[in-house]
Scaffold this motif. Structure first.
Motif, PDB file in Angstrom:
ATOM      1  N   HIS A  29      35.102   4.150  40.465  1.00 29.80           N
ATOM      2  CA  HIS A  29      35.824   5.386  40.734  1.00 29.80           C
ATOM      3  C   HIS A  29      34.835   6.501  41.029  1.00 29.80           C
ATOM      4  CE1 HIS A  29      34.590   6.251  36.653  1.00 29.80           C
ATOM      5  NE2 HIS A  29      35.036   5.056  36.363  1.00 29.80           N
ATOM      6  N   GLY A  30      35.363   7.582  41.611  1.00 29.58           N
ATOM      7  CA  GLY A  30      34.509   8.702  41.997  1.00 29.58           C
ATOM      8  C   GLY A  30      34.427   9.757  40.913  1.00 29.58           C
ATOM      9  N   TYR A  31      34.253  10.996  41.364  1.00 36.09           N
ATOM     10  CA  TYR A  31      34.022  12.072  40.404  1.00 36.09           C
ATOM     11  C   TYR A  31      35.186  13.046  40.330  1.00 36.09           C
ATOM     12  CZ  TYR A  31      29.178  10.587  39.936  1.00 36.09           C
ATOM     13  OH  TYR A  31      28.039   9.885  39.654  1.00 36.09           O
ATOM     14  N   GLU A  32      36.387  12.631  40.744  1.00 38.27           N
ATOM     15  CA  GLU A  32      37.501  13.578  40.653  1.00 38.27           C
ATOM     16  C   GLU A  32      37.622  14.072  39.220  1.00 38.27           C
ATOM     17  OE1 GLU A  32      39.306  10.218  43.252  1.00 38.27           O
ATOM     18  OE2 GLU A  32      37.901  10.382  41.602  1.00 38.27           O
ATOM     19  N   ASP A  33      37.867  15.405  39.093  1.00 42.16           N
ATOM     20  CA  ASP A  33      37.931  15.980  37.743  1.00 42.16           C
ATOM     21  C   ASP A  33      39.357  15.899  37.221  1.00 42.16           C
ATOM     22  OD1 ASP A  33      37.294  17.131  35.418  1.00 42.16           O
ATOM     23  OD2 ASP A  33      37.055  19.157  36.202  1.00 42.16           O
ATOM     24  N   THR A  34      39.757  14.694  36.862  1.00 43.12           N
ATOM     25  CA  THR A  34      41.066  14.511  36.241  1.00 43.12           C
ATOM     26  C   THR A  34      40.857  13.938  34.852  1.00 43.12           C
ATOM     27  OG1 THR A  34      41.228  12.255  37.045  1.00 43.12           O
ATOM     28  CG2 THR A  34      42.106  13.972  38.473  1.00 43.12           C
ATOM     29  N   PRO A  35      41.783  14.202  33.931  1.00 42.28           N
ATOM     30  CA  PRO A  35      41.623  13.668  32.570  1.00 42.28           C
ATOM     31  C   PRO A  35      41.415  12.152  32.589  1.00 42.28           C
ATOM     32  CG  PRO A  35      43.427  15.236  32.620  1.00 42.28           C
ATOM     33  CD  PRO A  35      42.978  15.058  34.036  1.00 42.28           C
ATOM     34  N   ARG A  36      42.153  11.446  33.478  1.00 47.44           N
ATOM     35  CA  ARG A  36      42.021   9.992  33.525  1.00 47.44           C
ATOM     36  C   ARG A  36      40.603   9.606  33.932  1.00 47.44           C
ATOM     37  NH1 ARG A  36      42.439   6.018  37.336  1.00 47.44           N
ATOM     38  NH2 ARG A  36      43.195   3.999  36.563  1.00 47.44           N
ATOM     39  N   ASN A  37      40.074  10.301  34.930  1.00 52.27           N
ATOM     40  CA  ASN A  37      38.744   9.968  35.423  1.00 52.27           C
ATOM     41  C   ASN A  37      37.665  10.293  34.392  1.00 52.27           C
ATOM     42  OD1 ASN A  37      37.640   8.710  37.736  1.00 52.27           O
ATOM     43  ND2 ASN A  37      36.484  10.581  38.088  1.00 52.27           N
TER      44      ASN A  37
ATOM     45  N   ASN B  23      41.765  16.892  15.031  1.00 54.77           N
ATOM     46  CA  ASN B  23      42.281  16.563  16.351  1.00 54.77           C
ATOM     47  C   ASN B  23      41.963  17.605  17.412  1.00 54.77           C
ATOM     48  OD1 ASN B  23      43.847  13.937  16.172  1.00 54.77           O
ATOM     49  ND2 ASN B  23      44.511  15.060  14.359  1.00 54.77           N
ATOM     50  N   ASP B  24      41.118  18.579  17.069  1.00 56.34           N
ATOM     51  CA  ASP B  24      40.676  19.544  18.062  1.00 56.34           C
ATOM     52  C   ASP B  24      39.519  18.919  18.826  1.00 56.34           C
ATOM     53  OD1 ASP B  24      40.182  21.736  19.542  1.00 56.34           O
ATOM     54  OD2 ASP B  24      39.181  22.862  17.937  1.00 56.34           O
ATOM     55  N   LYS B  25      39.847  18.213  19.938  1.00 53.12           N
ATOM     56  CA  LYS B  25      38.820  17.403  20.604  1.00 53.12           C
ATOM     57  C   LYS B  25      38.623  17.832  22.046  1.00 53.12           C
ATOM     58  CE  LYS B  25      39.091  13.277  17.784  1.00 53.12           C
ATOM     59  NZ  LYS B  25      39.331  11.844  17.751  1.00 53.12           N
ATOM     60  N   VAL B  26      37.442  17.502  22.574  1.00 57.93           N
ATOM     61  CA  VAL B  26      37.143  17.732  23.991  1.00 57.93           C
ATOM     62  C   VAL B  26      36.692  16.407  24.599  1.00 57.93           C
ATOM     63  CG1 VAL B  26      36.489  20.139  23.706  1.00 57.93           C
ATOM     64  CG2 VAL B  26      34.767  18.360  23.429  1.00 57.93           C
ATOM     65  N   HIS B  27      36.743  16.337  25.935  1.00 57.64           N
ATOM     66  CA  HIS B  27      36.279  15.127  26.617  1.00 57.64           C
ATOM     67  C   HIS B  27      34.760  14.986  26.489  1.00 57.64           C
ATOM     68  CE1 HIS B  27      40.163  14.856  28.944  1.00 57.64           C
ATOM     69  NE2 HIS B  27      39.926  13.601  28.589  1.00 57.64           N
ATOM     70  N   VAL B  28      34.306  13.760  26.264  1.00 59.82           N
ATOM     71  CA  VAL B  28      32.863  13.507  26.210  1.00 59.82           C
ATOM     72  C   VAL B  28      32.237  13.764  27.576  1.00 59.82           C
ATOM     73  CG1 VAL B  28      31.199  11.615  26.115  1.00 59.82           C
ATOM     74  CG2 VAL B  28      32.803  11.962  24.240  1.00 59.82           C
ATOM     75  N   TRP B  29      32.938  13.262  28.635  1.00 58.80           N
ATOM     76  CA  TRP B  29      32.527  13.592  29.993  1.00 58.80           C
ATOM     77  C   TRP B  29      33.375  14.746  30.454  1.00 58.80           C
ATOM     78  CZ3 TRP B  29      29.097  11.169  33.550  1.00 58.80           C
ATOM     79  CH2 TRP B  29      29.186  11.681  34.848  1.00 58.80           C
TER      80      TRP B  29
END
Lengths: 262, 259
Positions: A29-37, B23-29
């Motif tokens: 996958h690419g670098y789209e800034d979506t939560p899933r990605n 549960n106050d979390k952020v994305h690692v990436w």
């Protein structure tokens, strides 16, 4: 006449490359800034999948972690890479070892730089590992359920010191043999197992056969010691450390991720 | 203050419910990976510049017949070498290092205070933090600094502005503590030394009996391990004070070992 750029149509080329079977077989996958990605970026990547996909907000604060565990691991990786380069040039033999270091310093391309990197990264790793321990203590992160990971950490700290100590002998100069002589002289005072230690006469150990000579391969720090320390430094201790590191990192996740107020 | 900048352990943070905090979390990436990347770049630049500017030391070839003075262990072991001033090698080089490692590993099992798990606090765990920082900063880091910069030829003590004179003579007038206290015969000295060591560690059961109400949640075995490690650490300090202040060589002298 269309310009070269128009004829090439770089966007089309890029699309063709990114959509090709070869590219998509490597990068899903690419670098789209979506939560899933953002989640896929972590779980689809061997190197990043040590991380959870989401992390508690305080855990990304440098003021909380000091980043010292990661820095220790980074320095370990640098030591592996530079250490392998040094192994190409170095023979752990009494007659050759010192000359090989001289060759490395004056003739091998980037030899001095590699040696410097290895030496300074080793010193830095000792300091980083201490600071990591200090941080983990100050945040009480060894408390349940993370008791066992602290124990693994103490073992890794000990192994870091052993790695540094065994490597200290390898340049085979005055600094090396006398520092290691001072360090290993302690072993002959081991109770029961060292010939100068308490109760040694009851066990019957001698200068040639006791705890110290087992470590040195003789009664003084000599060529057999050099070979022993080389094998310990390049194979035995790094392997044990690597295994314990796997346990250490795995346990962080299994013990509920990085510590924080509950 | 931005949401990311909330201080851990602040009133704001602690006012939240446990569920909210966990549960106050952020994305690692990208939030963690970008930090790790920056950290790696900074460390790399630092290391590369350091390695270009300063060369690793390389002295004369190894020569077993020429002993340098002073002969020092690698810097991170100088705390242990410093202990050789106060203890025989079997203590300074074997028993005490083993106890340091075992004692560190025992920390999570002897510290039963449930508070201060996962955040910075001093007032909720004063004793634990004081003990650890004393051992870490005074008995380890300071000893390393002293061993590196203030110990010269003959392992003699030199102030930073003093010349490291290899011919400096320091009178060795150390005597054993029992002798100092007036015990003259061999066995009376050994007995006196034993009594002093026993008295030192007798504070452990004494304290347990005095504070037995408090000790209920600690447990006897855990307390004994904890107190023994603590009294041994403080025993090192006591021996250092006796050695530096009163020129005491040994506290206990026996035919097999001396302490």
């Amino acid at each position: 006449m269309p310009s070269l750029k128009e004829r090439l149509n770089l966007d089309q080329v890029k699309r063709n490359v990114l959509d090709s079977q070869v590219w998509r077989s490597m990068f899903r996958h690419g670098y789209e800034d979506t939560p899933r990605n953002r989640v896929l970026m972590v779980v689809d990547n061997l190197w990043l999948h040590l991380h959870p996909t989401k992390i508690r907000r305080h855990a990304i604060r440098i003021r909380f972690t000091w980043c010292m565990g990661g820095v220790t691991f980074l320095l370990f990786l640098y030591l592996v890479v530079t250490g392998v380069v040094l192994m190409f040039y170095y023979r752990p033999v009494g007659e050759y070892a010192y000359a090989d270091i001289k060759y490395l310093e004056f003739d091998a391309p980037f030899g001095m730089f590699m040696r410097n990197m290895h030496r300074w990264a080793a010193h830095a790793m000792v300091i980083a590992v201490w600071l990591h321990m200090l941080r983990v203590f100050m945040t009480g992160s060894y408390k349940p359920p993370r008791e066992f990971n602290w124990v693994i950490g103490v073992l890794l700290l000990t192994l870091t010191l052993l790695l540094s100590f065994t490597g200290y002998l390898l340049p085979w100069d005055q600094l090396a043999i006398w520092a290691v002589t001072v360090g290993t002289n302690m072993a002959r005072a081991t109770p029961l197992l060292g010939y100068e230690g308490p109760f040694a006469e009851m066990v019957g150990v001698t200068p040639r056969f006791d705890a110290r000579s087992a470590l040195l391969g003789g009664t003084i720090v000599g060529p057999p010691t050099l070979l022993r320390f080389y094998v310990l430094h390049c194979i035995v201790v790094p392997l044990i450390a690597a295994i314990l590191m796997m346990v250490h990192f795995w346990r962080i996740r299994k013990d509920g991720g990085i510590s924080g107020p509950l | 203050m931005a949401k990311e900048d909330r201080v851990v352990g602040s009133a704001d943070e602690m006012a939240k419910t446990s569920w909210e905090r966990v549960n106050d979390k952020v994305h690692v990436w990208p939030y963690l990976t970008r930090l790790e990347f920056m950290c790696a770049i900074i460390i790399t630049i630092f290391l590369v510049v350091w390695s270009i500017v300063i060369d690793a030391p390389l002295e004369e070839p190894a020569n077993p017949s020429v002993t340098p003075n002073p002969s020092k262990a690698p810097w991170y072991f100088l705390g242990l070498q410093e202990l050789l001033v106060y203890f025989d090698p079997w203590m300074a080089g074997v028993v005490l290092p083993t106890l340091i490692i075992v004692g560190l590993m025992a920390i999570p099992f002897i510290d039963v205070n449930p508070k201060g798990n996962g955040y910075y606090t001093f007032h909720e765990r004063r004793f634990a933090i004081f003990t650890f920082l004393f051992g870490f900063l005074v008995l380890w880091v300071w000893m390393v600094v002293q061993g590196t910069f203030l110990r010269g030829p003959g392992w003699n003590f030199f102030m930073p502005w003093e010349y490291w004179d290899p011919h400096k003579v320091v009178a060795l007038t150390n005597v054993d503590l029992p002798y100092m206290l007036g015990f003259r015969s061999y066995w009376s000295q050994a007995a006196a030394g034993t009594v002093m060591i026993v008295l030192w560690y007798a504070t452990i059961p004494a304290y347990y009996i005095w504070r037995r109400e408090r000790m209920k949640n600690v447990g006897l075995v855990r307390y004994l391990i904890k107190a023994s490690l603590n009294m041994t650490m403080m025993g090192i300090v006591a021996k250092m004070v006796l050695r530096i202040g009163l020129n005491v060589k040994y506290v206990l002298v026996t035919p097999w070992f001396n302490i």
